[in-house]
Design an enzyme around this catalytic site. Structure first.
Site, PDB file in Angstrom:
ATOM      1  N   SER A 181       0.803  -1.224   0.000  1.00 46.74           N
ATOM      2  CA  SER A 181       0.000   0.000   0.000  1.00 46.74           C
ATOM      3  C   SER A 181       0.836   1.274   0.000  1.00 46.74           C
ATOM      4  O   SER A 181       1.346   1.683  -1.044  1.00 46.74           O
ATOM      5  CB  SER A 181      -1.011  -0.028   1.143  1.00 46.74           C
ATOM      6  OG  SER A 181      -0.412  -0.134   2.394  1.00 46.74           O
TER       7      SER A 181
ATOM      8  N   ASP B  12       8.135   5.796 -11.486  1.00 42.67           N
ATOM      9  CA  ASP B  12       7.536   6.393 -12.679  1.00 42.67           C
ATOM     10  C   ASP B  12       8.128   7.758 -13.011  1.00 42.67           C
ATOM     11  O   ASP B  12       8.239   8.125 -14.183  1.00 42.67           O
ATOM     12  CB  ASP B  12       6.018   6.545 -12.480  1.00 42.67           C
ATOM     13  CG  ASP B  12       5.261   5.256 -12.766  1.00 42.67           C
ATOM     14  OD1 ASP B  12       5.920   4.226 -13.019  1.00 42.67           O
ATOM     15  OD2 ASP B  12       4.015   5.278 -12.724  1.00 42.67           O
TER      16      ASP B  12
ATOM     17  N   LYS C  77      -1.283  -4.183  -3.034  1.00 49.13           N
ATOM     18  CA  LYS C  77      -2.528  -3.625  -2.492  1.00 49.13           C
ATOM     19  C   LYS C  77      -2.727  -2.217  -3.041  1.00 49.13           C
ATOM     20  O   LYS C  77      -2.047  -1.282  -2.638  1.00 49.13           O
ATOM     21  CB  LYS C  77      -2.514  -3.591  -0.973  1.00 49.13           C
ATOM     22  CG  LYS C  77      -3.831  -3.053  -0.400  1.00 49.13           C
ATOM     23  CD  LYS C  77      -3.814  -2.978   1.104  1.00 49.13           C
ATOM     24  CE  LYS C  77      -5.153  -2.461   1.596  1.00 49.13           C
ATOM     25  NZ  LYS C  77      -5.391  -1.052   1.202  1.00 49.13           N
TER      26      LYS C  77
END
Length: 447
Positions: free
Chosen positions: A294, A305, A319
């Site tokens: 998470s 990214d 998750k």
């Protein structure tokens, strides 16, 4: 009627101490039919009339709500008033217990990770350990929050957990409860002025602790770090706000994470301030493994990214859902999955996790023995990955098929130690980076 919500992405239940009990909105689209409500009321009446022992209506209501929410997905739940109060203690970073992060795995309370420097960690409990009984009472079929309540108690008292570890015979572990004060950030300066930061969970104080740790590392390095390792292994998650703040500490502007819900009004975009980066030119490595979940995945995905850091380790847990805490007046609170989150390139982590740029497994003798290697996609009722969003402001990192391998996580007590193979690989990787390059992506482990 409005309700007050708090976003949380951790596997362990969490809520804000500032939330006040408010009534649930009655204007619910396509609400339950009169027949449904009559059925529930009729069953409750039958139980109260004919069950072998008297049952309080409040007890029946709580049980009905728990059953309703638990059938939706692995992370939605209903918390009674006592459970809601305890969950706020979790987020405050201070509570009485033995220091275990516990989740429900196919109906069994299972250790996600022990907290550093607590009775659970010192006793050698490991990720994947199944808690089959507490003080001789079975946990099978018992609500997770009820199991956690039984484990907690007055500091100085003893609780005995019966543990099932893989195919070994069950064994008992007596633990003395203590006040658990969670300091989520640890740091030290490695050779060659490389900083090491470990975040064990994302709580309310994590961003402040991170700032202090970075300041200390810079001072010890004479004002400038040559590199930084951000260790998110065995970190089960926590608060969305903390994940966004930590990511922003390493990014100047741009998207950190976005949330997409059922309705367009629920969509949110979280961005970093334009000049927020604390170490804008310092090369970074982020370490993750199968127990990174998470909030850890939000940070790793954002820095990957945005090409700010190289992600190393093994595939993360996967998750990718957001839970909203909805307090109910004079009762407890709902923990309701309300949205999915996406990395800056538009990737959903749900079920897939973060694929490392550089695959580095823990050495066999460092891995948790007989550990259950399980991930979000294997949990009962878990959502499937919805795919990539059509528009984003960053290109996804290249995905290597070989990097999707999963393996048992590293033993908790070895994280950051001299025997830590994955940390050694990260430090070696940083040594080979040319000066002035904050992140260079490779797909194989440096030799």
């Amino acid at each position: 009627m409005k309700t007050s919500h708090l976003r949380t992405i951790g596997i362990v239940c969490a809520a804000s101490a500032a939330l006040a009990g408010l009534a649930l909105a009655s204007e619910v689209a396509a609400g339950p039919s009169r027949a449904d409500l009559a059925l529930l009321a009729g069953v409750m009446q039958l139980v109260q009339q004919d069950y072998v022992h008297p049952v309080d209506s409040r007890q029946l209501t709580d049980a009905a709500l728990k059953g309703m929410l638990s059938r939706l997905d692995p992370h939605s739940s209903y918390m009674t008033e006592a459970e809601f109060r305890e969950s706020r203690e979790d987020i405050s970073g201070k509570f009485g217990g033995v220091g275990l992060k516990v989740t429900d795995h196919n109906g069994s309370p299972t250790v996600l990770s022990p907290i550093d420097d607590t009775p659970g960690a010192r006793a050698g409990l490991q990720p994947g350990d199944e808690i089959v009984s507490v003080d001789g009472q079975t946990t099978r079929g018992v609500d997770l929050m009820e199991v956690i309540r039984k484990i907690r108690g007055q500091p100085g008292t003893t609780v005995t957990l019966t543990i099932q570890r893989g195919r070994q015979s069950p064994f008992e572990v007596p633990l003395t409860r203590q006040i658990i004060r969670v300091h989520s950030v640890k740091s030290r300066l490695e050779p060659n002025d490389v900083g090491y930061l470990r975040i064990s969970e994302f709580g309310e104080e994590t961003p402040n602790e991170l700032h202090q740790a970075i300041s200390t590392l810079q001072h010890e390095a004479g004002g400038k770090l040559a590199g930084l390792v951000l260790d998110l292994r065995n970190d089960p998650g926590g608060l969305l706000a903390s994940a966004v703040d930590v990511s922003s500490d390493f990014l100047n502007g741009g998207t950190v994470v976005s949330i997409r819900g059922r309705n367009a009004n629920d969509d949110q975009l979280f961005t970093a301030p334009a000049t927020s980066a604390l170490l804008p030119d310092t090369p970074m490595v982020v370490l993750v493994n199968g127990a990174s979940a998470s909030a850890s995945e939000i940070v790793a995905g954002a820095l990957q990214d945005r090409h700010r850091a190289t992600v190393m380790g093994t595939q993360s847990f996967g998750k990718g859902s957001v839970q909203t805490i909805i307090p109910i007046k004079d009762h407890g609170a709902l923990r309701l999955t309300s949205a999915l989150y996406y990395t800056p390139s538009g990737r959903s982590i749900q079920g897939d996790g973060i694929t490392p740029d550089v695959l580095v497994e823990a050495a066999k003798d460092e891995q948790v023995a007989n550990s259950l290697v399980w991930r979000e996609a294997q949990l009962h009722g878990a959502f499937a990955n919805p795919g990539v969003l059509p528009k984003s402001d960053a290109s996804p990192a290249a995905k290597s098929a070989s990097a999707e391998a999963t393996s048992p996580p590293i033993k908790e007590q070895l994280i950051g130690s001299d025997r830590d193979t994955q940390l050694k690989a990260a430090l070696k990787y940083l040594e080979r980076l040319p000066a002035g390059n904050p992140a260079i992506i490779h797909t194989s482990v440096p030799g």
